[in-house]
Design a protein around this motif. Structure first.
Motif, mmCIF file in Angstrom:
data_model
loop_
_atom_site.group_PDB
_atom_site.id
_atom_site.type_symbol
_atom_site.label_atom_id
_atom_site.label_comp_id
_atom_site.label_asym_id
_atom_site.label_seq_id
_atom_site.Cartn_x
_atom_site.Cartn_y
_atom_site.Cartn_z
ATOM 1 N N MET A 324 35.391 3.414 21.821
ATOM 2 C CA MET A 324 36.354 3.750 21.600
ATOM 3 C C MET A 324 36.399 4.282 20.381
ATOM 4 S SD MET A 324 40.469 3.566 22.483
ATOM 5 C CE MET A 324 40.681 1.810 21.876
ATOM 6 N N VAL A 325 36.549 3.132 19.173
ATOM 7 C CA VAL A 325 36.378 3.141 17.583
ATOM 8 C C VAL A 325 35.509 3.596 17.827
ATOM 9 C CG1 VAL A 325 37.167 1.095 16.184
ATOM 10 C CG2 VAL A 325 38.151 1.375 18.081
ATOM 11 N N LEU A 326 34.590 3.159 17.758
ATOM 12 C CA LEU A 326 33.211 3.899 17.083
ATOM 13 C C LEU A 326 33.225 5.668 17.479
ATOM 14 C CD1 LEU A 326 30.418 0.973 17.016
ATOM 15 C CD2 LEU A 326 31.798 1.519 15.075
ATOM 16 N N GLY A 327 33.768 5.926 18.457
ATOM 17 C CA GLY A 327 33.887 7.149 18.328
ATOM 18 C C GLY A 327 34.312 8.196 17.735
ATOM 19 N N ARG A 328 36.285 7.555 17.799
ATOM 20 C CA ARG A 328 36.766 7.882 16.354
ATOM 21 C C ARG A 328 36.068 8.455 15.055
ATOM 22 N NH1 ARG A 328 42.438 5.440 18.799
ATOM 23 N NH2 ARG A 328 42.105 6.145 20.984
ATOM 24 N N LEU A 329 35.633 7.040 14.588
ATOM 25 C CA LEU A 329 34.440 6.902 12.943
ATOM 26 C C LEU A 329 33.782 8.153 13.173
ATOM 27 C CD1 LEU A 329 34.466 3.094 12.595
ATOM 28 C CD2 LEU A 329 36.255 4.759 11.249
ATOM 29 N N HIS A 330 33.182 8.484 13.885
ATOM 30 C CA HIS A 330 32.052 9.140 13.658
ATOM 31 C C HIS A 330 32.113 10.218 14.972
ATOM 32 C CE1 HIS A 330 28.952 6.476 12.338
ATOM 33 N NE2 HIS A 330 29.226 5.619 12.915
ATOM 34 N N ALA A 331 33.265 10.581 14.213
ATOM 35 C CA ALA A 331 33.780 12.194 15.298
ATOM 36 C C ALA A 331 33.263 13.115 14.709
ATOM 37 C CB ALA A 331 35.666 12.362 16.042
ATOM 38 N N GLY A 332 33.013 13.005 13.082
ATOM 39 C CA GLY A 332 32.441 14.302 12.657
ATOM 40 C C GLY A 332 30.947 14.937 12.841
ATOM 41 N N LYS A 333 30.077 13.847 12.912
ATOM 42 C CA LYS A 333 28.491 13.400 14.009
ATOM 43 C C LYS A 333 28.419 13.878 15.041
ATOM 44 C CE LYS A 333 24.299 11.241 12.888
ATOM 45 N NZ LYS A 333 23.802 8.988 12.363
ATOM 46 N N GLY A 334 29.636 13.807 16.002
ATOM 47 C CA GLY A 334 29.968 14.098 17.527
ATOM 48 C C GLY A 334 29.105 13.190 18.277
ATOM 49 N N VAL A 335 28.760 12.622 18.023
ATOM 50 C CA VAL A 335 27.575 10.827 18.735
ATOM 51 C C VAL A 335 28.629 10.951 20.411
ATOM 52 C CG1 VAL A 335 27.542 8.472 18.980
ATOM 53 C CG2 VAL A 335 27.513 9.338 16.780
ATOM 54 N N CYS A 366 24.788 4.495 15.649
ATOM 55 C CA CYS A 366 25.774 5.306 15.763
ATOM 56 C C CYS A 366 25.442 6.161 14.440
ATOM 57 C CB CYS A 366 27.458 5.219 15.634
ATOM 58 S SG CYS A 366 28.122 4.730 17.159
ATOM 59 N N ARG A 367 25.059 5.175 12.952
ATOM 60 C CA ARG A 367 24.530 5.508 12.279
ATOM 61 C C ARG A 367 23.072 6.811 12.335
ATOM 62 N NH1 ARG A 367 24.434 1.206 7.970
ATOM 63 N NH2 ARG A 367 26.967 0.981 7.878
ATOM 64 N N TRP A 368 22.163 5.660 12.589
ATOM 65 C CA TRP A 368 20.994 6.486 12.596
ATOM 66 C C TRP A 368 20.702 7.423 14.063
ATOM 67 C CZ3 TRP A 368 18.459 6.040 8.365
ATOM 68 C CH2 TRP A 368 18.022 4.806 7.015
ATOM 69 N N CYS A 369 21.195 7.520 14.611
ATOM 70 C CA CYS A 369 21.033 8.371 15.734
ATOM 71 C C CYS A 369 21.447 9.696 15.714
ATOM 72 C CB CYS A 369 21.852 8.204 16.821
ATOM 73 S SG CYS A 369 23.892 8.917 16.526
ATOM 74 N N ALA A 370 20.624 10.828 16.778
ATOM 75 C CA ALA A 370 20.690 11.845 16.319
ATOM 76 C C ALA A 370 21.899 12.533 16.827
ATOM 77 C CB ALA A 370 19.362 13.190 16.719
ATOM 78 N N GLY A 371 22.406 11.876 17.785
ATOM 79 C CA GLY A 371 23.384 12.525 18.513
ATOM 80 C C GLY A 371 24.095 11.841 19.425
ATOM 81 N N VAL A 385 21.320 -9.165 29.100
ATOM 82 C CA VAL A 385 20.643 -9.017 28.474
ATOM 83 C C VAL A 385 21.544 -7.475 28.093
ATOM 84 C CG1 VAL A 385 18.180 -7.586 27.729
ATOM 85 C CG2 VAL A 385 18.545 -9.972 29.020
ATOM 86 N N VAL A 386 21.758 -7.286 26.342
ATOM 87 C CA VAL A 386 22.316 -6.466 26.107
ATOM 88 C C VAL A 386 21.153 -5.018 25.311
ATOM 89 C CG1 VAL A 386 24.469 -5.032 25.113
ATOM 90 C CG2 VAL A 386 24.323 -7.428 25.772
ATOM 91 N N MET A 387 21.596 -3.954 25.854
ATOM 92 C CA MET A 387 20.503 -2.872 25.533
ATOM 93 C C MET A 387 21.368 -2.086 24.468
ATOM 94 S SD MET A 387 17.603 -3.795 26.171
ATOM 95 C CE MET A 387 16.346 -2.465 25.574
ATOM 96 N N ILE A 388 20.714 -1.489 23.130
ATOM 97 C CA ILE A 388 21.436 -0.597 22.788
ATOM 98 C C ILE A 388 20.546 0.418 22.085
ATOM 99 C CG2 ILE A 388 22.797 -0.281 20.478
ATOM 100 C CD1 ILE A 388 23.149 -3.584 21.875
ATOM 101 N N GLU A 389 20.447 2.106 22.122
ATOM 102 C CA GLU A 389 20.056 2.483 22.122
ATOM 103 C C GLU A 389 20.003 4.039 21.217
ATOM 104 O OE1 GLU A 389 16.457 2.785 25.531
ATOM 105 O OE2 GLU A 389 18.441 2.293 26.126
ATOM 106 N N ASP A 390 19.049 4.043 20.577
ATOM 107 C CA ASP A 390 19.758 5.561 20.115
ATOM 108 C C ASP A 390 18.761 6.807 19.902
ATOM 109 O OD1 ASP A 390 17.899 5.969 17.255
ATOM 110 O OD2 ASP A 390 19.391 4.075 17.783
ATOM 111 N N ASP A 391 18.311 7.960 19.680
ATOM 112 C CA ASP A 391 17.506 8.875 19.270
ATOM 113 C C ASP A 391 17.548 8.991 18.171
ATOM 114 O OD1 ASP A 391 20.434 10.435 19.007
ATOM 115 O OD2 ASP A 391 19.605 11.801 20.377
ATOM 116 N N GLY A 392 17.351 8.503 17.778
ATOM 117 C CA GLY A 392 17.134 8.481 15.854
ATOM 118 C C GLY A 392 15.599 8.669 15.697
ATOM 119 N N PRO A 393 15.832 8.608 14.401
ATOM 120 C CA PRO A 393 13.357 8.103 14.163
ATOM 121 C C PRO A 393 13.303 6.972 14.546
ATOM 122 C CG PRO A 393 15.366 8.155 12.392
ATOM 123 C CD PRO A 393 16.041 8.571 13.248
ATOM 124 N N GLY A 394 14.502 6.123 14.942
ATOM 125 C CA GLY A 394 13.080 4.437 14.939
ATOM 126 C C GLY A 394 12.628 3.782 13.880
#
Length: 453
Positions: A324-335, A366-371, A385-394
């Motif tokens: 909820m918090v990070l969604g607001r912080l990165h609302a401009g990026k549309g994550v 959130c900083r490196w993802c594409a969305g 085990v907690v997995m945090i994944e993104d669709d960024g460049p890796g």
């Protein structure tokens, strides 16, 4: 092969339960085989004694009934052709020989028993096993009675077929083998039950160690079986030593924080009083440093007071708040966030530490993802085990270890100080966990965070 040599083949890493069962099965097998051999020898001796007694009775009857006439011929006072000595080639034979005079049982059919004369003067028949006139194996008893003045010695022989000895013995051994197999199966079942019952304290000790690791208890209870008490004592001593070392380290942290508070306060007052722009910027940095030191000081104090016993932190609630918090912080990026965390799944960590670890890791995604950012969690044995994944460049494989170093940044154009991942790693390792960087199924980076459950 000795049982010790068989056990050495299992190797030191073999299951203790398997080693005990293997040793017990080998011991039971050897004991039953030894018992079978011993019982077989006793049966052989018993049946042989019975046959020898029966043949000796026949020889005694012959001695009392045989008479010689003036012509040197031998004769019987009564008929001794009784079963089983009356069946032709039955192996049940008798013969009396004095010089050239011979008396035979009807079962010999006129053949001779080639038996050497026993020692003269012996008042008891002697064994002289050999082959019969028809190629059959015989159990023989021979008695040699010395003759009177001028007379030849008289040799009395009685025989029984070898099958009369080995047949009953083998039949008894077959029955004995079935009984031994049944006894062996029952003993193996008893061994399995005994091993499971005997190893139950070790399984309970494993559960108690898991509770210590999860922070549900400080020490392992001393009420243990006598054989396990030394091990429990050593483990508790190690836990006490680790607790003392941890308290010592927390004390150093508190002392360091206290030592830095006064100089930082003095610097803040000095830069704040000048009012110039650069000094104001430095005053802001000093205030931020003071805030962080106060935060870690409070955490060190709280940890010192609470001890090693920790409560469970609801992971789903923490993830929901962060999203909820990070969604607001990165609302401009549309994550877009995807969460797969079961309700009630908890980790045995301080809530503030969990929030700091996940906050740094999810913020990095959130900083490196594409969305798209995905956060999932599952239980594996005693860990979560907690997995945090993104669709960024890796990240390239060679860069994954570099980003876990303090202050190391691969892209200076992006905002940040390079401390997020290393701090999360340090916190995870303090709780006995770990962080690994992998390739995500989304195409970007996957961060695998392991924490005690």
């Amino acid at each position: 092969m000795k049982p010790g040599a068989l056990l050495s083949m299992l190797g030191p890493s073999t299951s203790l339960q398997r080693r005990l069962i293997f040793a017990s099965v080998v011991g039971v097998t050897l004991a039953l085989c030894g018992a079978a051999v011993s019982i077989g020898a006793v049966l052989h001796r018993f049946v042989r004694g019975q046959l020898d007694g029966r043949l000796d009775e026949r020889i005694v009857s012959l001695v009392s009934d045989v008479r010689g006439d003036a012509d040197g011929r031998l004769a019987l006072r009564r008929d001794l052709e009784v079963p089983p000595f009356d069946h032709l080639r039955s192996g049940w034979y008798w013969e009396v020989r004095r010089g050239d005079a011979v008396l035979r049982s009807a079962s010999l059919g006129g053949a001779d028993l080639a038996v050497p004369a026993g020692p003269a003067g012996d008042d008891r028949p002697a064994p002289a096993d050999g082959m019969g006139p028809f190629g059959d194996r015989l159990i023989l008893r021979v008695l040699t009675v010395p003759g009177r003045l001028g007379e030849a010695a008289t040799v009395f022989v009685a025989s029984a077929p070898a099958s009369a000895l080995y047949g009953p013995v083998l039949e008894a051994l077959r029955t004995l083998g079935l009984c031994m197999a049944l006894i062996g199966a029952l003993l193996v079942v008893a061994v399995l039950v005994q091993v499971r019952v005997g190893l139950r304290p070790l399984r309970r000790l494993l559960e108690q160690l898991g509770e210590v690791r999860a922070g549900l208890r400080e020490r392992i209870p001393a009420e243990q079986p006598l054989e396990v008490r030394p091990l429990v004592g050593e483990i508790n001593a190690l836990l006490d030593q680790n607790a003392a070392n941890l308290a010592h380290a927390r004390g150093h942290v508190a002392n360091l924080a206290h030592g830095l508070k006064t100089p930082l306060a003095t610097l803040a007052m000095a830069f704040g009083s000048t009012g110039s722009s650069p000094d104001a910027r430095l005053a802001g940095l000093i205030e931020d440093m003071d805030r962080r030191i106060r935060h870690h000081l409070r955490r060190a104090r709280a940890a010192a007071l609470s001890g090693p016993v920790r409560t469970k932190v609801n992971l789903a609630g923490v993830v929901e708040d962060l999203v909820m918090v990070l969604g607001r912080l990165h609302a401009g990026k549309g994550v877009v966030f995807e969460t797969e965390v079961l309700a009630g799944l908890g980790v045995a960590c301080d809530r503030q530490d969990v929030e700091e670890m996940l906050g740094n890791l999810v913020e990095n995604a959130c900083r490196w993802c594409a969305g798209l950012v995905r956060v999932s969690a599952r239980r594996e044995d005693s860990s979560v085990v907690v997995m945090i994944e993104d669709d960024g460049p890796g990240l390239a494989p060679g860069d994954r270890s570099a980003v876990l170093q303090r202050g190391r940044r691969l892209d200076e154009s992006e905002p940040g100080d390079g401390f997020g991942l290393p701090i999360a790693l340090e916190l995870a390792e303090l709780y006995g966990g770990s962080i690994e960087l992998e390739v995500s199924s989304l195409g970007g980076l996957a961060i695998r965070l392991v924490l005690p459950g």
